[in-house]
Design an enzyme around this catalytic site. Sequence first.
Site, PDB file in Angstrom:
ATOM      1  CG  HIS A   1      17.921  -1.580  65.316  1.00  0.00           C
ATOM      2  ND1 HIS A   1      16.543  -1.760  64.381  1.00  0.00           N
ATOM      3  CD2 HIS A   1      18.587  -0.423  65.385  1.00  0.00           C
ATOM      4  CE1 HIS A   1      16.889  -0.434  63.678  1.00  0.00           C
ATOM      5  NE2 HIS A   1      17.897   0.093  64.332  1.00  0.00           N
TER       6      HIS A   1
ATOM      7  CG  ASP B   1      -5.179 -22.503  26.468  1.00  0.00           C
ATOM      8  OD1 ASP B   1      -5.144 -23.158  25.305  1.00  0.00           O
ATOM      9  OD2 ASP B   1      -4.892 -21.218  26.295  1.00  0.00           O
TER      10      ASP B   1
ATOM     11  CG  HIS C   1      -1.528 -23.657  24.900  1.00  0.00           C
ATOM     12  ND1 HIS C   1      -2.231 -24.259  25.788  1.00  0.00           N
ATOM     13  CD2 HIS C   1      -0.443 -23.474  25.195  1.00  0.00           C
ATOM     14  CE1 HIS C   1      -1.016 -24.510  26.721  1.00  0.00           C
ATOM     15  NE2 HIS C   1       0.159 -24.283  26.413  1.00  0.00           N
TER      16      HIS C   1
ATOM     17  CG  HIS D   1       3.466 -26.956  24.497  1.00  0.00           C
ATOM     18  ND1 HIS D   1       4.425 -26.181  24.671  1.00  0.00           N
ATOM     19  CD2 HIS D   1       2.335 -26.227  25.207  1.00  0.00           C
ATOM     20  CE1 HIS D   1       4.128 -25.335  25.472  1.00  0.00           C
ATOM     21  NE2 HIS D   1       2.737 -25.462  25.947  1.00  0.00           N
TER      22      HIS D   1
ATOM     23  CG  ASP E   1       3.370 -22.136  27.294  1.00  0.00           C
ATOM     24  OD1 ASP E   1       2.596 -21.963  26.315  1.00  0.00           O
ATOM     25  OD2 ASP E   1       3.455 -23.305  27.716  1.00  0.00           O
TER      26      ASP E   1
HETATM   27  S1  FES Z   1      15.368  -4.603  65.072  1.00  0.00           S
HETATM   28 FE1  FES Z   1      14.985  -2.781  64.107  1.00  0.00          FE
HETATM   29  S2  FES Z   1      14.270  -3.109  62.473  1.00  0.00           S
HETATM   30 FE2  FES Z   1      14.331  -5.010  63.159  1.00  0.00          FE
HETATM   31 FE   FE2 Z   2       1.792 -24.511  27.498  1.00  0.00          FE
END
Ligand code: FES
Ligand code: FE2
Length: 454
Positions: free
Chosen positions: A103, A204, A207, A212, A360
């Site tokens: 709005h 970690d 791992h 890797h 991962d």
């Molecule tokens: S102006 Fe109406 S919801 Fe933002």
């Molecule tokens: Fe990793």
Amino acid sequence: MLGIPNLVDNVASNQSREIFWDKDVYNLELERIFARSWLFLGHESLLPKPGDFITTYMAEDKVILSHQQDGSFRAFINSCTHRGNQICHADSGNAKAFVCNYHGWVYGQDGSLVDVPLETRCYHGQLDKAKLGAKHIRVETYKGFIFGCGDADAPSLEEYLGEFRWYLDTIWEGAGGGLELLGPPMKSILACNWKVPAENFVGDGYHVGWTHAGALMQVGGELAGLAGNRADMPFEKLGFQFTTRHGHGFGVINNAAPAIHVKRDGWAKYLADTRAEVGRKFGPEREELYVGHWNCSLFPSCSFLYGTNTFKVWHPRGPHEIEVWTYTMVPRDADAETKSMIQREATRSFGTAGTLESDDGENMSSSTFVNRGTITRNGRISSSMGVGFEGPHPVFPGIVGSSFIGETSHRGFYRFWKEMLDAPDWKAVKANDDTWDSMFTNRNYWNDKVDAAE
Ligand code: FES
Ligand SMILES: [Fe+2]
């Protein structure tokens, strides 16, 4: 939901599998961790001029972060106070005002409601705009890194980082220029609980050589020796692990900052040129950290690799999903070519098509989704590696573990996680300030070790 005391056992160093699965645990995390902690929002470098803004998340909340005309930063919830529509859909930009699409209500850079269509004709001058600003979020900045917090009673950002600033200053200030972030971030969805990557980054090292192995052999260099986790490696000489009062922690691999970068001349030269100044300002221990490779998490959900220089936020999306945002960290005063090479190498290794990070994904999601099964979920998971080989240190603040392959930082992360979940408010957390590290019972570990070495 299991009672909170059963979710994490600080003595046996294990956790209930419910922490990766249970919806009630997750809802409590949203209230007691994400709505009360300082969460990473951005870096000044992502919105450098007045009017610059980015949109981001604090857990599941959408947030607008905006650079004010006076140079400060403000953040507010990205939802209109009329019927709740999302106000801004851009990732980033420059704006003096934000207009809701539904709005047409108009919000200023600080989130205040400054105008509404037909205010006189149809609201008859009765709308109290001063009470209808978008919900304000606390914002504080540390060395250019911007954090937001939804709790008016939370300590300052500096107190929240606490003794971890001793470590962060080493790299976020460094020789003087400090670090900044390069965007835009990569964004991807991963089907896992947010704590799986957070614990992976905080502590970690284990791992790396297994998960890797293929990528490490391909990259070669300093870290290729980790591939396969061979028992003949002198892990206790290769680095440390750290954890602190508010759960922040990291592991460091000595002398390996740019190890994952293949084209690294500019970055390696930058480190070589600036390390002496870091040593002068911060001392020899922090000069070593400055040229080491860090795997780090800032509690709860922000992680980075210093050296490789990927920088991540794990935005939770329910207990079983996250949205990963990935930026690159670069030295502010590096030349443009070096920055762009760091960005390419960090992305090549830890972006969405990262040669390491792609390894991962299944670890993250399967550690979460195995718990779909009830019998499975009733079990526990373990973080006991290196218990007792850690303690308070004469130089480093917090609690220090003896090797970067260990689970010291996991223990510290989950210790604080449980403390936050258990605490009705920040006052109850602060009451534990003096005793937080009592679970790390080997108080003389480092003194004995130093004595033995002398
Ligand atoms: S102006 Fe109406 S919801 Fe933002
Ligand atoms: Fe990793």
